[in-house]
Design a protein around this motif. Structure first.
Motif, short mmCIF file in Angstrom:
data_model
loop_
_atom_site.label_atom_id
_atom_site.label_comp_id
_atom_site.label_asym_id
_atom_site.label_seq_id
_atom_site.Cartn_x
_atom_site.Cartn_y
_atom_site.Cartn_z
N LYS A 1 8.12 2.49 -8.68
CA LYS A 1 9.36 3.17 -8.38
C LYS A 1 10.59 2.43 -8.90
CE LYS A 1 8.67 1.47 -3.75
NZ LYS A 1 9.58 1.00 -2.75
N GLU A 2 10.58 1.10 -8.84
CA GLU A 2 11.78 0.41 -9.30
C GLU A 2 11.97 0.62 -10.79
OE1 GLU A 2 9.38 -1.19 -7.70
OE2 GLU A 2 10.20 -1.60 -5.73
N TYR A 3 10.85 0.55 -11.51
CA TYR A 3 10.93 0.76 -12.96
C TYR A 3 11.42 2.17 -13.27
CZ TYR A 3 9.08 1.91 -17.59
OH TYR A 3 8.94 2.35 -18.87
N SER A 4 10.82 3.15 -12.61
CA SER A 4 11.22 4.54 -12.89
C SER A 4 12.67 4.76 -12.52
CB SER A 4 10.36 5.52 -12.10
OG SER A 4 9.01 5.26 -12.30
N ALA A 5 13.07 4.22 -11.35
CA ALA A 5 14.45 4.44 -10.90
C ALA A 5 15.42 3.83 -11.90
CB ALA A 5 14.65 3.83 -9.52
N MET A 6 15.10 2.60 -12.33
CA MET A 6 15.99 1.92 -13.25
C MET A 6 16.07 2.67 -14.57
SD MET A 6 17.78 -0.81 -13.44
CE MET A 6 17.16 -2.23 -12.56
N LYS A 7 14.92 3.09 -15.07
CA LYS A 7 14.91 3.78 -16.37
C LYS A 7 15.70 5.08 -16.28
CE LYS A 7 11.05 5.49 -18.32
NZ LYS A 7 9.82 5.43 -19.08
N LEU A 8 15.44 5.84 -15.23
CA LEU A 8 16.13 7.11 -15.07
C LEU A 8 17.64 6.91 -15.00
CD1 LEU A 8 15.10 10.01 -12.83
CD2 LEU A 8 17.34 9.06 -12.47
N THR A 9 18.05 5.96 -14.12
CA THR A 9 19.49 5.78 -13.93
C THR A 9 20.16 5.26 -15.19
OG1 THR A 9 18.86 5.15 -11.71
CG2 THR A 9 21.16 4.92 -12.29
N LEU A 10 19.52 4.31 -15.87
CA LEU A 10 20.15 3.77 -17.07
C LEU A 10 20.26 4.82 -18.16
CD1 LEU A 10 18.71 0.19 -17.26
CD2 LEU A 10 21.02 0.91 -16.74
N MET A 11 19.20 5.62 -18.34
CA MET A 11 19.30 6.63 -19.39
C MET A 11 20.34 7.68 -19.05
SD MET A 11 15.42 7.09 -20.72
CE MET A 11 15.80 8.15 -22.06
N LEU A 12 20.41 8.07 -17.77
CA LEU A 12 21.42 9.05 -17.40
C LEU A 12 22.82 8.46 -17.50
CD1 LEU A 12 19.72 10.94 -14.48
CD2 LEU A 12 19.90 11.57 -16.86
N MET A 13 22.94 7.18 -17.20
CA MET A 13 24.23 6.53 -17.34
C MET A 13 24.64 6.47 -18.81
SD MET A 13 25.78 5.54 -14.69
CE MET A 13 25.28 6.63 -13.43
N ALA A 14 23.66 6.23 -19.68
CA ALA A 14 23.99 6.24 -21.11
C ALA A 14 24.54 7.61 -21.48
CB ALA A 14 22.75 5.92 -21.93
N GLY A 15 23.90 8.64 -20.92
CA GLY A 15 24.40 10.00 -21.14
C GLY A 15 25.81 10.14 -20.63
N SER A 16 26.07 9.60 -19.45
CA SER A 16 27.43 9.69 -18.90
C SER A 16 28.42 9.00 -19.80
CB SER A 16 27.52 9.03 -17.54
OG SER A 16 26.59 9.55 -16.67
N ALA A 17 28.00 7.88 -20.38
CA ALA A 17 28.91 7.15 -21.25
C ALA A 17 29.28 8.01 -22.44
CB ALA A 17 28.27 5.85 -21.71
N MET A 18 28.27 8.66 -23.02
CA MET A 18 28.55 9.52 -24.16
C MET A 18 29.44 10.68 -23.74
SD MET A 18 24.83 9.60 -25.94
CE MET A 18 25.37 10.16 -27.51
#
Lengths: 105, 638, 504
Positions: free
Chosen positions: C159-176
């Motif tokens: 779960k920690e891996y999945s949560a981190m991956k999901l949040t970071l990728m979505l945050m990258a999206g937010s940055a764009m």
């Protein structure tokens, strides 16, 4: 006689002292020795102030005033530094600067 | 114009029965659920007969013949300005005919199932699914536009899936239902592409507009061409692909033999009389467009039908499971119907093939359902599907025997039974259009008689008396439908189809062409004679014949390895060489890239982390060198 | 009190109420009441919206509300809805309500769980009702950030891996996205006028084409990461698999639609010229999503992964249809958003219920469950049939609208790629039936599963709500389709106007 000694002689001395001081600060392991190097740096700056004052503005005394302030600050700073060094010695049992590296990542 | 709005009840009543039985059936006594299902369908049947009477015999024969009438229509989904999906009821000769066929056979199957499925724990589920199927099939034939037909097409597919997989604890049944659905789905993709292309080019879904001989759809045939055929022809070929899937035409036939895993009444209803003819019905529905605007597409239809016909007939000669023989027989007969449409023209005598195809559809429904229900009675009595486990049953199952024999004589094309008339018309139509296809179907007629009587003798003759427990005749509730269907098989041939169901709605003169009828009867008789010689009594002849044609026999027995091809394509190619690499790619390349980016950032951060070493002198060094650099920059570069 | 404000106030009050409760029983009742109210409110909004429209109100956005927030930057807290937003709000209401009941037995830190869940829901509601870009972005972040906690604390597996991956990728999206939004903010107005974040005002103005060419990909990809655009979709399989049931339902059902809705409302509406030019690139990517996701789903062995890849495929179809930029296809895209939202929520709810009983998600370890848990089995089959586009359910309506709409293009490229996307109906049938066959049909594989309980009352509420919604749209699609069509008209007009002035 002072007027026959070119300004550059004083500046060379102060530059040498400055960089000797920096070298000493960066490479010495003993904290007291590092403090001495800092004093060297400060004194080199003093020489600079006084020399420029005497050669460029002989009628004014700003350089001397600055030098006096620096000496006073150096004295105060030496006192504080020695207090810190004593505390370090009490906690680390040594005054080797390599041992004082706990505030890191 | 008479009012046909009540016809909406014909499909709706089975729908309500489905919902009612599905939701509450488990609380009702099984026999009552059977009764509810049968009654519902009975009412639909009565309404269908009333509609047929009103349409064909009522005041409709004007100078322009039988016209199509929209009994009911409501806009369901608005797609573009021109294209809207409507739901409604279209009354015309073929839809009324299909109403009669579907409700009659479904009613017979319902009555029969009350006996056949007795004691089965899922009794109410069976009847609710039967009603679902009836609703879907009725909606399909009553469709006013091609998209509505597609909707019910899919629903029919799901009903078939649920019914084939009725014995869902058997892995073979589950696999068969999956196979049926996926193969037909694949064909439905073709259907969908055809619909998209057709509607894009003609701007409408509506059948009346599409099939109007003077309408815009047929006129648009002169449009863009692609690889020799007009776009309209291509779209009709794609639509035919959809029809070929449902009708088990080669190469989409592989689901039909496996579909025999379902209970036998299901095989009778869906895979003999109704669902499998949906493809034929589709081509018949769009027939004016095919005939007038896309004759190339019709050629495809004819050849596919002809090939499937002989392909299935050859295989049927080697199968030992009763239901598989009947399944291939169905495929072969549907091939006849497709071929008949394919060789037909439009209007009057030219439209003989169209009329014959629908006629044969009608008669085939009767005798094929009879054959399957009869087979079901046999299986019910001896608890096996294999011919090798049967024999001499004419002593034990007299009614089943007589009705089965009637059906076999019918399918062999012996006068005066019904299929003689319908098959004869098909052969005449083929003869006048393409002699090669005629020859193919002529041979198939002989083969048909041969393998059907091979089956008949294998079940009812021979000397076997050793059964685990004595086979007994089925109860009345199962034999009455057999008798009714036998009656239909015998007398349906006398219906004047040439006045009722024709390509343009107008009747035409039809008479028996003795030049073709006599040879076709002869080859049927020849087939029966050969089968009698080989199979009536125990004889080494069959093995000797099989030995002579060793390779052909082996290939035919294994259904020409089509199932192996299908498994190869799905397991090896799709599963192993497409899906697994894609999934691997996703996990180990794309995801690895994302993990890699995270890894790089982590690496960079570890490297930069060194700046915070905690060592005083390093900080001072950075400080001094930074200052020196900045001084140099500002002194010399700025 | 503007009705739209209630959509944010009620969740806030619910959160406050939960913080006052003591344990699972009280917190879930408060959540159920709160989200039940929200569901009723969504239906009220639908009704009010339809009555306004039939009374002849033709403004592009109704029930508008505006409050000045940061005067110096001209940021407003501006709200408004049109037919499309109303439909999405109804979807969210239904899915959140079903999700609360699917989490009825959340034993671990229940209060914090429900607080995070409802916070997430409030972010989603806020996103759909805002018409100021800044406010929209704010709610977007509110919707994304609790995902990290929800998956990382209450999830299963890595779960920690999945949560981190999901949040970071979505945050990258937010940055764009941030780049895109700020670009739009700065470059939409001609020189000398005050800058504005308001979507309606920006849509009346013209962003210079070279800025559009740069901003459109940023905005599109920024939202597209959330909408499972290939190749940025890989957060989805792990994220959904590790998330707890209600979170998966909300995420796949609603959050992924934020992406589609955002592209539609911001990227295409405000930058139609660039959309026209660059659509073909993204069309290829989205059609790859559709087919690729379906093929990947065939070989998966974990129920949640199958559903996650299925979501990639279906959400890809949404973006595909939006890019076709004609009225019918965009209508289909929105219906598909709603339809898929309901279907995938139903699937994840069922998977959670099955997992709660068998404690495994691997289909090879289960088999023949139809006899043991008939209610759940039948609902699973219904969900499967809806997912593969059977008429009578919403999936068929959506997919057919998309395919017919997408086919109405003059050039061959669009039509060929429509056929490629349409082939997904076969692949979907393959993986759905494969799962149904292995999981539910056939003989019972594991004797431990012989005595599982069938669905409880709260599970029945959850699943039946969703099934009813799916069937309602499937059998009576016209009211939904007409409501959306009406609101699409101004957008399509704007798109068509571009073509007439001939940018090429």
């Amino acid at each position: 006689m002072i007027q026959n000694i070119p300004l550059s002689y004083f500046l060379v001395i102060s530059t040498l002292m400055f960089f000797i001081g920096i070298y000493g600060f960066l490479t010495r392991r003993n904290l007291i020795t590092m403090l001495m190097s800092i004093e060297l740096i400060l004194n080199s700056v003093n020489i600079n102030f006084v020399a420029f004052n005497r050669y460029l503005y002989p009628q004014q005394l700003e350089g001397h005033f600055f030098m006096l302030i620096v000496i006073a600050v150096a004295a105060a700073e030496a006192a504080v530094a020695i207090a810190i060094i004593i505390n370090i010695y009490r906690n680390f049992k040594s005054i080797d600067v390599e041992n004082v590296d706990e505030m890191k990542f | 114009m008479a009012d046909y709005t009540y016809t909406i009840l014909i499909p709706l009543i089975p729908l309500f029965v489905f919902l009612f039985l599905g939701l509450t059936g488990h609380k009702i006594k099984p026999f009552i659920t059977g009764l509810i299902g049968t009654t519902g369908l009975g009412i639909s049947a009565i309404l269908s007969y009333a509609t047929a009477y009103k349409y064909f015999i009522g005041a409709h024969v004007t100078g322009t013949g039988y016209t199509s009438i929209k009994g009911f229509e409501v806009a369901w989904l608005h797609l573009t300005e021109k294209l809207t999906i409507h739901l409604g009821v279209l009354i015309d000769p073929i839809s009324v005919m299909m109403l009669v066929v579907i409700t009659t056979v479904s009613l017979m199957v319902h009555i029969y199932s009350i006996g056949y499925m007795k004691g089965d724990p899922g009794f109410y589920r069976f009847f609710s699914f039967l009603s679902l199927f009836s609703f879907s099939m009725l909606g399909l034939v009553l469709a006013t536009n091609i998209f509505q037909m597609y909707i019910f097409w899919e629903l029919v597919g799901v009903s078939s899936f649920l019914l084939i997989g009725y014995y869902y604890e058997k892995p073979s049944a589950v696999a068969a239902s999956k196979k049926a659905f996926i193969v037909t789905r694949f064909a439905d993709l073709g259907f969908l592409i055809g619909i998209l292309m057709l509607s894009f080019n003609t701007g409408t879904f509506d059948f009346q507009t599409l099939t109007d001989p003077h309408g815009p759809a047929i006129a648009s045939a002169g449009g863009a061409a692609f690889m020799g055929m007009s776009v309209l022809s291509w779209s009709l070929v794609f639509i035919f692909v959809g029809g070929a899937g449902k009708s088990a035409m080669f190469p989409f036939h592989i689901w039909l033999p496996d579909a025999m895993e379902g209970p036998t009444p299901v095989s009778a209803l869906i895979h003999a009389a109704t669902m499998v003819v949906a493809g034929v019905y589709l081509v018949a529905r769009l027939f004016p467009v095919y005939a007038l605007a896309a004759p190339d597409a019709l050629t495809v239809v004819a050849w596919v039908g002809g090939f499937s016909s002989i392909f299935a007939a050859v295989i049927a000669c080697t199968q030992t499971d009763i239901k598989r023989v009947l399944a291939f027989s169905t495929m072969s007969q549907i091939g006849y119907m497709m071929l008949s449409l394919g060789v037909s023209g439009y209007g009057g005598e030219e439209g003989l093939g169209f009329m014959a195809s629908n006629f044969h559809l009608f008669t085939h429904a009767m005798f094929k359902a009879l054959l399957f229900l009869g087979a079901g009675a046999v299986i019910h009595a001896v608890h096996t599907n294999e011919i090798t486990g049967m024999g001499n049953l004419r002593k034990y199952l007299p009614i089943t025997h007589i009705t089965f024999l009637i059906a076999c004589l019918t399918i062999a094309g012996i006068p005066p039974f019904s299929a003689f008339f319908s098959k004869d018309e098909i052969l005449v139509a083929a003869f006048h259009h393409n002699k090669f296809l005629f020859a193919v179907e002529y041979i198939v007629a002989g083969l048909t008689a041969f393998y059907m009587f091979r089956l008949y003798y294998g079940i009812f003759w021979g000397k076997k008396t050793h059964y685990h427990h004595t086979p007994h005749e089925s109860p009345l509730v199962m034999t009455i439908p057999l008798m009714i269907l036998a009656f239909g098989s015998v007398f349906a041939g006398f219906l004047p189809f040439h006045n009722l169901v024709t390509s343009d709605g107008l009747g035409f003169e039809s008479h028996i062409d003795w030049m073709i009828a006599i040879p076709s009867v002869l080859i049927g008789v020849l087939g029966i004679v050969i089968a009698t010689v080989m199979y009536k009594n125990e004889s080494p002849l069959p093995d000797k014949v099989a030995g002579t044609f060793k390779n052909l026999y082996k290939w035919a027995h294994h259904k020409f390895y089509m199932d192996e091809v299908y498994l190869f394509v799905t397991r090896k190619i799709i599963y192993r060489y497409i899906s697994t690499p894609i999934a691997w790619f996703d996990r180990h390349v794309i995801d690895a890239t994302m993990n890699g980016i995270a890894g790089i950032i982590q690496f960079a951060s570890y490297a930069i982390k060194g700046f915070q070493s905690g060592r005083l002198q390093q900080y001072a060094f950075v400080f001094v060198s930074g200052t020196v650099i900045l001084v140099l920059i500002f002194v010399y570069l700025v | 009190m503007n009705i739209l404000n209630l959509f944010v106030i009620i969740p806030m009050l619910t959160v406050g109420g939960i913080l006052l409760t003591k344990d699972l029983k009280q917190s879930r009742i408060v959540s159920a009441i709160g989200m039940g109210l929200q569901l009723i409110l969504s239906f009220v909004l639908v009704y009010l919206y339809m009555s306004e429209r039939s009374a002849g109100n033709t403004a592009p956005m109704l029930f508008m509300y505006d409050a000045l927030w940061f005067p110096s930057l001209n940021i407003h807290y501006a709200l408004g809805v049109d037919g499309i937003s109303v439909a999405m709000i109804a979807l969210t209401g239904i899915v959140v309500f079903a999700g609360i009941f699917a989490s009825w037995k959340m034993e671990y830190l229940p209060r914090e769980f429900f607080v995070s869940l409802i916070l997430l829901a409030s972010g989603v509601f806020g996103f759909f009702i805002s018409i100021d870009l800044f406010t929209m972005f704010l709610f977007y972040e509110i919707a994304v950030i609790p995902m990290y906690l929800l998956i990382g604390i209450w999830g299963t597996g890595p779960k920690e891996y999945s949560a981190m991956k999901l949040t970071l990728m979505l945050m990258a999206g937010s940055a764009m996205l941030m780049v895109g939004i700020l670009g739009i903010y700065f470059f939409s107005v001609p020189a000398g006028h005050p800058l504005t974040f308001n979507i309606l005002e920006i849509s009346k103005m013209h962003i210079p084409i070279d800025m559009q060419r740069f901003l459109f990909p940023f905005t599109f990809v920024g939202f597209g990461i959330l909408g499972a655009l290939f190749p940025f979709h890989t957060w989805s399989p792990d994220g959904h698999a590790s998330a707890p049931t209600a979170v998966s339902m909300l995420h796949a059902g609603v959050l992924m639609k934020l992406g589609g809705y955002g592209i539609f409302r911001v990227a295409i509406f405000l930058m139609p010229e660039a959309a026209h030019e660059q659509a073909w690139i993204f069309l290829i990517l989205t059609s790859i999503s559709v087919v690729y996701g379906a093929f990947s789903a065939i070989v998966q062995t974990d129920l949640k992964y199958i559903n996650a890849y299925s979501s990639v495929s279906h959400c890809g179809l949404v973006l595909f249809a939006v890019l076709m930029m004609n009225q019918t296809a965009m209508n289909g895209a929105i219906i598909q958003m709603i339809s898929h939202g309901l279907m995938t929520a139903l699937f994840f709810a069922l998977i959670g219920m099955i997992y709660g009983r068998t404690h495994t998600r691997l289909i090879n370890e289960m088999g023949g469950l139809m006899k043991v848990i008939p209610f759940l089995g039948v609902v699973y089959v219904i969900a499967g049939l809806a997912s593969l586009g059977l008429p009578g359910f919403s999936g068929f309506v959506a997919e057919m609208t998309i395919f017919v709409g997408s086919f109405q293009h003059v050039d061959v490229f669009h039509r060929v790629i429509t056929i490629v996307a349409a082939s997904s109906i076969v692949i979907t049938a393959v993986y759905i039936l494969r799962v149904v066959g292995i999981l539910l049909l056939g003989p019972i594989k594991n004797d431990h599963f012989l005595h599982l309980d069938d669905a409880k009352w709260y599970e029945r509420i959850s699943t039946i709500t969703l099934v009813l919604a799916i069937t309602a749209i499937g059998t009576a699609p016209f009211w939904l389709s007409n409501m959306i069509n009406f609101s699409l008209a101004p957008i399509v007009e704007r798109l068509n106007a571009i073509q007439i002035t001939g940018l090429f």
